[in-house]
Write a protein that holds these residues in place. Structure first.
Motif, short mmCIF file in Angstrom:
data_model
loop_
_atom_site.label_atom_id
_atom_site.label_comp_id
_atom_site.label_asym_id
_atom_site.label_seq_id
_atom_site.Cartn_x
_atom_site.Cartn_y
_atom_site.Cartn_z
N GLY A 217 0.78 -1.23 0.00
CA GLY A 217 0.00 0.00 0.00
C GLY A 217 0.81 1.27 0.00
O GLY A 217 0.26 2.35 -0.22
N TRP A 218 2.12 1.19 0.24
CA TRP A 218 2.94 2.39 0.22
C TRP A 218 3.16 2.86 -1.22
O TRP A 218 3.21 2.05 -2.15
N MET A 219 3.30 4.18 -1.40
CA MET A 219 3.53 4.73 -2.74
C MET A 219 4.33 6.02 -2.64
O MET A 219 4.37 6.68 -1.60
N ALA A 220 4.97 6.38 -3.77
CA ALA A 220 5.67 7.66 -3.90
C ALA A 220 5.62 8.07 -5.36
O ALA A 220 5.61 7.22 -6.26
N ARG A 221 5.58 9.37 -5.60
CA ARG A 221 5.49 9.88 -6.97
C ARG A 221 6.25 11.20 -7.07
O ARG A 221 6.21 12.02 -6.13
N ALA A 222 6.91 11.41 -8.19
CA ALA A 222 7.61 12.66 -8.48
C ALA A 222 7.17 13.17 -9.85
O ALA A 222 7.07 12.38 -10.80
N ASP A 223 6.90 14.46 -9.94
CA ASP A 223 6.50 15.11 -11.19
C ASP A 223 7.38 16.32 -11.45
O ASP A 223 7.61 17.13 -10.54
N LEU A 224 7.83 16.46 -12.67
CA LEU A 224 8.57 17.65 -13.11
C LEU A 224 7.83 18.25 -14.29
O LEU A 224 7.51 17.53 -15.25
N SER A 225 7.55 19.54 -14.24
CA SER A 225 6.97 20.24 -15.39
C SER A 225 7.79 21.48 -15.68
O SER A 225 8.31 22.12 -14.76
N ALA A 226 7.92 21.82 -16.94
CA ALA A 226 8.69 22.99 -17.37
C ALA A 226 7.95 23.68 -18.50
O ALA A 226 7.40 23.03 -19.39
N VAL A 227 7.94 25.02 -18.46
CA VAL A 227 7.23 25.82 -19.45
C VAL A 227 8.15 26.94 -19.92
O VAL A 227 8.82 27.60 -19.10
N ASP A 228 8.19 27.18 -21.22
CA ASP A 228 9.01 28.24 -21.79
C ASP A 228 8.38 29.61 -21.51
O ASP A 228 7.21 29.72 -21.12
N ALA A 229 9.15 30.67 -21.71
CA ALA A 229 8.64 32.03 -21.58
C ALA A 229 7.53 32.26 -22.61
O ALA A 229 7.51 31.65 -23.68
N PHE A 230 6.59 33.16 -22.27
CA PHE A 230 5.51 33.47 -23.20
C PHE A 230 5.01 34.88 -22.95
O PHE A 230 5.17 35.44 -21.86
N TYR A 231 4.37 35.48 -23.98
CA TYR A 231 3.80 36.82 -23.87
C TYR A 231 2.46 36.76 -23.14
O TYR A 231 1.67 35.83 -23.33
N PHE A 232 2.21 37.78 -22.31
CA PHE A 232 0.93 37.88 -21.63
C PHE A 232 -0.16 38.46 -22.52
O PHE A 232 -1.35 38.19 -22.33
N ASP A 233 0.21 39.29 -23.48
CA ASP A 233 -0.77 40.11 -24.19
C ASP A 233 -0.40 40.17 -25.66
O ASP A 233 0.64 39.66 -26.10
#
Length: 263
Positions: A217-233
Motif C-alpha cells: 500500500g505504500w507509494m511515492a510519486r515525483a513530477d517535473l513540469s517545465a514551461v518556456d517564456a511566453f507573452y501575456f498580451d
C-alpha cells in the motif's frame, strides 16, 4: 445548428470519418450611456452563418501501431463588447480555424509501453484577441478591455506523450509540446503592429513523472513540469512571463477504503 457524421472502412485496416456542422447565429445589442461627455445610444445586430467539419483517415499498420491524418475547419462566433468602449470596437467578427494534423499511436511490450505523437498546422483567420485601449492618454483609469480581430495567424508544432509500466511497482510517463505561433498583418485601428508570437503560447512545455507502488500500500510519486517564456498580451505589449519549472513530490499509503499522503 445542424451536425452530422459518418464513419466507415475502406479496407480491413483503413478507416475513415467525416463530419460537417452548419450554424446560424443572430444577436442584438442595445445600450445607452455617456461617451466622452455626450449621450450615446447603441442598437446593433449581428448575423453570422458559419460552417465547419472534419475528414480523417486512420490506418492500422499492425495490431500495435496506427497512423492517422485529419483535416478540419472550426469557428468561433462573433459578438459585442459591452460597456464604455470606442464605437468602432463595439462588435467583433467570427474567427475561423483550418487545421491539418497527422500522427502515430504505438504500443510495445504487450501494451506496457505506449507512445502517441502528433504533428499539426493551423491557419487562423479573423483571430479573436483580448486587448485594450487607453481612452485618455493622460489618465490610466480610462483604460478599457475589449475583444478585437487580428487579420490572420498560424500555429504549428508537435505533441508527444509516453507511458511505460516498467514493472509491477514502477511506472513512468512524460509529454512534450513544441509550438510556434505568429500574428500576420495585425492592425490596431490604423496602426500596424509587428508580426509576433501569439499570447500565452510557450514554445515548449515538458512534463515527466515517475510512480512507485508497493503491494502493501505504500507509494511515492515525483513530477517535473517545465514551461518556456511566453507573452501575456497581444502586440504592442511585449510583457513576458519567464520560463520556469516546477517539481511536485508525493508519498503516502493507500488502501481500498482510505489513503493518506504527504506532498
Amino acid at each position: 445548428a445542424i451536425f452530422g457524421q459518418l464513419e466507415g472502412r475502406l479496407t480491413e485496416r483503413l478507416r475513415w470519418s467525416a463530419g460537417v456542422r452548419g450554424e446560424q447565429r443572430e444577436a442584438d445589442y442595445v445600450d445607452s450611456g455617456i461617451w466622452q461627455g455626450f449621450d450615446r445610444d447603441s442598437d446593433l445586430e449581428s448575423t453570422d452563418s458559419m460552417s465547419g467539419g472534419q475528414l480523417s483517415l486512420s490506418f492500422d499498420v499492425s495490431p500495435e501501431a496506427t497512423w492517422y491524418a485529419a483535416v478540419s475547419r472550426g469557428y468561433k462566433a462573433g459578438g459585442f463588447n459591452l460597456g464604455n468602449v470606442p464605437p468602432q470596437r463595439l462588435a467583433y467578427e467570427p474567427e475561423y480555424l483550418s487545421s491539418l494534423e497527422g500522427g502515430l499511436k504505438r504500443s510495445w511490450l504487450g501494451g506496457r509501453l505506449y507512445s502517441d505523437t502528433t504533428l499539426f498546422y493551423s491557419y487562423r483567420r479573423n483571430v479573436q484577441v483580448r486587448t485594450g485601449e487607453q481612452l485618455d492618454p493622460s489618465d490610466p483609469n480610462t483604460y478599457v478591455f475589449f475583444t478585437d480581430n487580428a487579420s490572420t495567424g498560424y500555429n504549428y508544432g508537435l505533441e508527444s506523450s509516453l507511458r511505460w509500466r516498467a514493472s509491477e511497482r514502477w511506472e513512468f510517463g512524460g509529454s512534450l509540446g513544441l509550438l510556434r505561433t505568429r500574428f500576420v498583418d495585425y492592425m490596431q485601428g490604423e496602426v500596424a503592429v509587428p508580426d509576433r508570437e501569439q499570447a500565452h503560447a510557450p514554445q515548449y512545455q515538458l512534463a515527466l513523472n515517475g510512480t512507485w507502488r508497493h503491494p502493501a500500500g505504500w507509494m511515492a510519486r515525483a513530477d517535473l513540469s517545465a514551461v518556456d517564456a511566453f507573452y501575456f498580451d497581444v502586440p504592442p505589449n511585449n510583457t513576458r512571463a519567464s520560463s520556469y519549472s516546477l517539481v511536485n513530490l508525493k508519498a503516502g499509503y493507500e488502501t481500498d477504503r482510505w489513503s493518506a499522503f504527504l506532498w
